[in-house]
Each structure stands twice: as structure tokens, then as C-alpha cells.
Design a protein around this motif. Structure first.
Motif, PDB file in Angstrom:
ATOM      1  N   PRO A 215      17.105  -9.745 -15.432  1.00  0.00           N
ATOM      2  CA  PRO A 215      17.694  -8.423 -15.155  1.00  0.00           C
ATOM      3  C   PRO A 215      17.167  -7.354 -16.109  1.00  0.00           C
ATOM      4  O   PRO A 215      16.977  -7.611 -17.295  1.00  0.00           O
ATOM      5  N   ALA A 216      16.953  -6.155 -15.549  1.00  0.00           N
ATOM      6  CA  ALA A 216      16.392  -5.058 -16.341  1.00  0.00           C
ATOM      7  C   ALA A 216      17.441  -4.040 -16.757  1.00  0.00           C
ATOM      8  O   ALA A 216      17.194  -3.204 -17.628  1.00  0.00           O
ATOM      9  N   THR A 217      18.630  -4.095 -16.144  1.00  0.00           N
ATOM     10  CA  THR A 217      19.670  -3.113 -16.446  1.00  0.00           C
ATOM     11  C   THR A 217      21.017  -3.814 -16.624  1.00  0.00           C
ATOM     12  O   THR A 217      21.199  -4.967 -16.213  1.00  0.00           O
ATOM     13  N   LYS A 218      21.961  -3.073 -17.198  1.00  0.00           N
ATOM     14  CA  LYS A 218      23.306  -3.609 -17.365  1.00  0.00           C
ATOM     15  C   LYS A 218      23.955  -3.857 -16.010  1.00  0.00           C
ATOM     16  O   LYS A 218      24.712  -4.817 -15.845  1.00  0.00           O
ATOM     17  N   GLU A 219      23.655  -3.014 -15.040  1.00  0.00           N
ATOM     18  CA  GLU A 219      24.224  -3.187 -13.701  1.00  0.00           C
ATOM     19  C   GLU A 219      23.766  -4.503 -13.082  1.00  0.00           C
ATOM     20  O   GLU A 219      24.544  -5.181 -12.391  1.00  0.00           O
ATOM     21  N   GLU A 220      22.517  -4.878 -13.338  1.00  0.00           N
ATOM     22  CA  GLU A 220      22.009  -6.140 -12.810  1.00  0.00           C
ATOM     23  C   GLU A 220      22.668  -7.331 -13.508  1.00  0.00           C
ATOM     24  O   GLU A 220      22.929  -8.356 -12.879  1.00  0.00           O
ATOM     25  N   VAL A 221      22.925  -7.188 -14.805  1.00  0.00           N
ATOM     26  CA  VAL A 221      23.658  -8.232 -15.531  1.00  0.00           C
ATOM     27  C   VAL A 221      25.064  -8.381 -14.948  1.00  0.00           C
ATOM     28  O   VAL A 221      25.555  -9.493 -14.720  1.00  0.00           O
ATOM     29  N   GLU A 222      25.696  -7.250 -14.708  1.00  0.00           N
ATOM     30  CA  GLU A 222      27.048  -7.246 -14.143  1.00  0.00           C
ATOM     31  C   GLU A 222      27.064  -7.925 -12.775  1.00  0.00           C
ATOM     32  O   GLU A 222      27.992  -8.670 -12.455  1.00  0.00           O
ATOM     33  N   GLN A 223      26.023  -7.708 -11.991  1.00  0.00           N
ATOM     34  CA  GLN A 223      25.938  -8.323 -10.674  1.00  0.00           C
ATOM     35  C   GLN A 223      25.767  -9.838 -10.793  1.00  0.00           C
ATOM     36  O   GLN A 223      26.359 -10.613 -10.018  1.00  0.00           O
ATOM     37  N   ILE A 224      24.987 -10.290 -11.767  1.00  0.00           N
ATOM     38  CA  ILE A 224      24.805 -11.731 -11.991  1.00  0.00           C
ATOM     39  C   ILE A 224      26.130 -12.381 -12.371  1.00  0.00           C
ATOM     40  O   ILE A 224      26.492 -13.450 -11.867  1.00  0.00           O
ATOM     41  N   VAL A 225      26.865 -11.730 -13.264  1.00  0.00           N
ATOM     42  CA  VAL A 225      28.179 -12.252 -13.672  1.00  0.00           C
ATOM     43  C   VAL A 225      29.088 -12.367 -12.456  1.00  0.00           C
ATOM     44  O   VAL A 225      29.754 -13.399 -12.256  1.00  0.00           O
ATOM     45  N   LYS A 226      29.112 -11.336 -11.626  1.00  0.00           N
ATOM     46  CA  LYS A 226      29.955 -11.335 -10.428  1.00  0.00           C
ATOM     47  C   LYS A 226      29.552 -12.464  -9.478  1.00  0.00           C
ATOM     48  O   LYS A 226      30.405 -13.187  -8.950  1.00  0.00           O
ATOM     49  N   GLU A 227      28.248 -12.632  -9.265  1.00  0.00           N
ATOM     50  CA  GLU A 227      27.760 -13.665  -8.352  1.00  0.00           C
ATOM     51  C   GLU A 227      28.164 -15.063  -8.817  1.00  0.00           C
ATOM     52  O   GLU A 227      28.567 -15.910  -8.010  1.00  0.00           O
ATOM     53  N   GLN A 228      28.054 -15.303 -10.115  1.00  0.00           N
ATOM     54  CA  GLN A 228      28.381 -16.640 -10.627  1.00  0.00           C
ATOM     55  C   GLN A 228      29.886 -16.898 -10.610  1.00  0.00           C
ATOM     56  O   GLN A 228      30.322 -18.026 -10.351  1.00  0.00           O
ATOM     57  N   LEU A 229      30.666 -15.868 -10.870  1.00  0.00           N
ATOM     58  CA  LEU A 229      32.124 -16.020 -10.764  1.00  0.00           C
ATOM     59  C   LEU A 229      32.517 -16.343  -9.323  1.00  0.00           C
ATOM     60  O   LEU A 229      33.360 -17.224  -9.079  1.00  0.00           O
ATOM     61  N   ASP A 230      31.889 -15.652  -8.375  1.00  0.00           N
ATOM     62  CA  ASP A 230      32.187 -15.901  -6.960  1.00  0.00           C
ATOM     63  C   ASP A 230      31.730 -17.301  -6.550  1.00  0.00           C
ATOM     64  O   ASP A 230      32.447 -18.011  -5.836  1.00  0.00           O
ATOM     65  N   LYS A 231      30.536 -17.695  -7.005  1.00  0.00           N
ATOM     66  CA  LYS A 231      29.986 -18.999  -6.632  1.00  0.00           C
ATOM     67  C   LYS A 231      30.874 -20.137  -7.126  1.00  0.00           C
ATOM     68  O   LYS A 231      31.087 -21.134  -6.427  1.00  0.00           O
ATOM     69  N   LEU A 232      31.393 -19.980  -8.350  1.00  0.00           N
ATOM     70  CA  LEU A 232      32.229 -21.024  -8.939  1.00  0.00           C
ATOM     71  C   LEU A 232      33.709 -20.846  -8.608  1.00  0.00           C
ATOM     72  O   LEU A 232      34.544 -21.613  -9.083  1.00  0.00           O
ATOM     73  N   GLN A 233      33.995 -19.809  -7.803  1.00  0.00           N
ATOM     74  CA  GLN A 233      35.363 -19.522  -7.371  1.00  0.00           C
ATOM     75  C   GLN A 233      36.308 -19.348  -8.566  1.00  0.00           C
ATOM     76  O   GLN A 233      37.379 -19.933  -8.640  1.00  0.00           O
ATOM     77  N   ILE A 234      35.848 -18.524  -9.518  1.00  0.00           N
ATOM     78  CA  ILE A 234      36.629 -18.236 -10.714  1.00  0.00           C
ATOM     79  C   ILE A 234      37.154 -16.806 -10.616  1.00  0.00           C
ATOM     80  O   ILE A 234      36.390 -15.866 -10.372  1.00  0.00           O
ATOM     81  N   SER A 235      38.434 -16.645 -10.812  1.00  0.00           N
ATOM     82  CA  SER A 235      39.056 -15.320 -10.768  1.00  0.00           C
ATOM     83  C   SER A 235      39.403 -14.881 -12.186  1.00  0.00           C
ATOM     84  O   SER A 235      40.156 -15.559 -12.894  1.00  0.00           O
ATOM     85  N   LEU A 236      38.840 -13.749 -12.603  1.00  0.00           N
ATOM     86  CA  LEU A 236      39.102 -13.204 -13.938  1.00  0.00           C
ATOM     87  C   LEU A 236      39.588 -11.768 -13.817  1.00  0.00           C
ATOM     88  O   LEU A 236      39.285 -11.072 -12.847  1.00  0.00           O
ATOM     89  N   SER A 237      40.298 -11.326 -14.825  1.00  0.00           N
ATOM     90  CA  SER A 237      40.740  -9.930 -14.867  1.00  0.00           C
ATOM     91  C   SER A 237      39.531  -9.025 -15.076  1.00  0.00           C
ATOM     92  O   SER A 237      38.455  -9.472 -15.521  1.00  0.00           O
ATOM     93  N   ASP A 238      39.690  -7.743 -14.768  1.00  0.00           N
ATOM     94  CA  ASP A 238      38.610  -6.778 -14.989  1.00  0.00           C
ATOM     95  C   ASP A 238      38.194  -6.763 -16.454  1.00  0.00           C
ATOM     96  O   ASP A 238      37.009  -6.621 -16.778  1.00  0.00           O
TER      97      ASP A 238
END
Length: 309
Positions: A215-238
Motif C-alpha cells: 500500500p502507498a497511502t494510509k487509505e490503502e492500509v485502512e482498506q487492507i485492515v477492513k478486508e482482513q477483518l471482514d475475511k476473518l469475520q471479526i467485529s471491532l469498534s471504530d
């Protein structure tokens, strides 16, 4: 009664299976014991003891870490001042957890053995491995032990000191970030619906995705975090999602090359799964084990109670 003894026997066998207890195996005739052999290429193991240990506790830790001949190791103490120097920690910290580091050939990877699982209460071997890779430690076998119950955080400082005194340059910012990663991991493991294994899986999968996607930007990092949370079915607070994003954004800023250690990340990710697969266990195995032993203990309690009634 026969059912009771049958259950008890099964429990004993199951305990042996889970903990890796095996029947003794005789060594082949003429086999050489290399346990005390000195590696002339990589050097002797390094043992770093928590400075708060009493003399008797230090001797106990020496036995736990299988330091049979102190002359065949390099020994140091890790102090509160070391925590301040390496990770900007509290110089008044009490240091109990200790570590033995055995350097391995390049490509061997990291092996973490927590010798006193009952006394390292918050940090798992996978958490140590993830944090050490972040700090830049590769290709070593690390044994961790403590004679008293501790979270396990301070053992990292001992490992850093071991590398420092040997002339290996570990970047201080990476060491501090690795300590922050350990804090984030242990904090998340305390959340409802999370556990240590799930957190280790999440951290490893995010690193693998970063290695693959660069990833080249913070937004891309944020998207990776979101994708992995969704993939592993993990629910976290904002707030927790932001904590993860900030952590991995710092890793991106430091240009930590996780692609370089991708194989080791794969090893971490597959460790628990491989053990489960080898034993032929289904996903609900541990819940079944818990129920099984609760029944066993109840039966033992009823049996003993019956002896005195």
C-alpha cells in the motif's frame, strides 16, 4: 464405575495427545548427543535474565531454559534502564521474564518456545514472533520463561539487548513499534469475541496482505485492515479499527518489508491450523474438550464425595 474409569483413562490419553507427551524412545546405538555442542559458525546461545530475579529464581530460570553449562552460553541481565533505552519504557519496571536466543542458519525462520506457559499470561508465541519480525529479528530459536506470573512484555527487551550486545543493529523505531504491536495485540485479545489465537491470525494476515499489495497511502492500509477483518469475520469498534490502521500505517512509514519475511509469516499463520489438522480436530474441538473435562472433574468430585458419605 466402569464408565468412570473408562472416561478417566480417555482423559489421560487426551492430555498426552494435546500436550505432546509421548512414550519414551530409546536413542539409536552410537547416536551423538549434540545438546552441548558449540556452534562455531553462529556462536553460543545468549541468555538474558530479568534483573529483578532473586538468586534462587535465576537458578530456577536457568534450569527452565536448559542452561546446563553457563560456560557454553553468554549471559546478561536486562534492567529497567534497558527498557527505557530500547523502547522508551519505565526505567523502574520490574524484570522477571527471561529469554534464551539461539541463532539459526539463514532461512531457518523464527521458532518461539514459551517454556512457562502458565506464567506468561498475555503474550503467545505467535505474538512474540510477529513482534520480533517487525523489530527485524529473523532466523533464531527463542525460549522464554518466568518463575512468576507476568504479562510477558519485558522478554522482548531482553531479546533486543541480546542482539545489541552481539553487534546486530536493530532499528530503535522498529523496536518501539514492535512493542506497540504487542500492546495492541494483548489489548485486542481482551475484547469480547476475541482471543489470543484470533488476534495472532489477524495481525499475520494483515502483514501478509501488506506484503502482497504494498500500500502507498494510509487509505490503502485502512482498506487492507477492513478486508482482513471482514475475511476473518471479526467485529471491532471504530476506535479499535483506527488503532490497527494507525499501527500498520506506522509500519508503512518505516518501510518495513514484510515481503522479505513472507515465508515466516506463512509459518506463523499455519502453526495452529497444522496442529489441528494433524490431530484431525474439527473447529469445535476445544469447546468439546472443555465440556469433556468438566464432566470428568464432576465425576471425580462425585466419586470422592461418595467415599466419605
Amino acid at each position: 464405575m466402569r464408565r468412570f474409569w473408562k472416561k478417566l483413562t480417555t482423559a489421560a490419553l487426551l492430555i498426552g495427545l494435546i500436550t505432546g507427551i509421548a512414550l519414551p524412545v530409546m536413542a539409536a546405538e552410537g547416536a551423538n548427543d549434540k545438546s552441548e555442542s558449540i556452534n562455531e559458525k553462529l556462536g553460543v546461545p545468549i541468555v538474558v535474565y530479568g534483573d529483578t530475579l532473586s538468586n534462587s529464581q535465576k537458578q530456577e530460570v536457568r534450569k527452565l531454559l536448559e542452561v546446563k553449562d553457563p560456560d557454553n552460553t553468554e549471559e546478561y541481565n536486562v534492567t529497567g534502564q534497558d527498557i527505557a533505552n530500547y523502547i522508551d519504557g519505565d526505567p523502574n519496571s520490574r524484570m522477571y521474564s527471561s529469554a534464551k536466543i539461539t541463532r539459526e542458519e539463514k532461512g531457518k525462520g523464527l521458532t518461539i518456545n514459551i517454556v512457562t506457559l502458565e506464567n506468561i499470561t498475555e503474550v503467545t508465541s505467535e505474538m512474540y514472533a510477529n513482534a520480533l519480525l517487525t523489530a527485524g529479528v529473523e532466523d533464531a530459536t527463542v525460549d522464554v520463561a518466568s518463575p512468576v506470573k507476568v504479562s510477558g512484555h519485558s522478554a522482548l527487551t531482553g531479546i533486543y539487548k541480546a542482539y545489541d550486545v552481539q553487534g546486530a543493529e536493530l532499528d530503535k523505531e522498529r523496536m518501539q513499534l514492535a512493542d506497540e504491536e504487542l500492546d495492541v495485540s494483548t489489548d485486542l485479545a481482551k475484547k469480547e469475541g476475541m482471543n489470543q489465537e484470533k488476534v495472532s491470525e489477524l495481525m499475520t494476515e494483515i502483514k501478509k496482505a501488506i506484503a502482497e499489495q504494498d500500500p502507498a497511502t494510509k487509505e490503502e492500509v485502512e482498506q487492507i485492515v477492513k478486508e482482513q477483518l471482514d475475511k476473518l469475520q471479526i467485529s471491532l469498534s471504530d476506535q479499535d479499527r483506527q488503532m490497527l490502521t494507525n499501527l500498520f500505517e506506522k509500519m508503512r512509514d518505516l518501510n518495513i518489508d514484510f515481503d522479505k519475511v513472507k515465508n515466516q509469516l506463512e509459518d506463523i499463520a499455519s502453526t495452529v491450523k497444522n496442529k489441528i489438522d494433524e490431530l484431525g480436530l474439527d473447529p469445535g474441538f476445544w469447546e468439546k474438550v472443555g465440556n469433556f473435562f468438566r464432566e470428568i472433574f464432576q465425576m471425580i468430585g462425585n466419586f470422592i464425595k461418595g467415599l466419605f458419605s
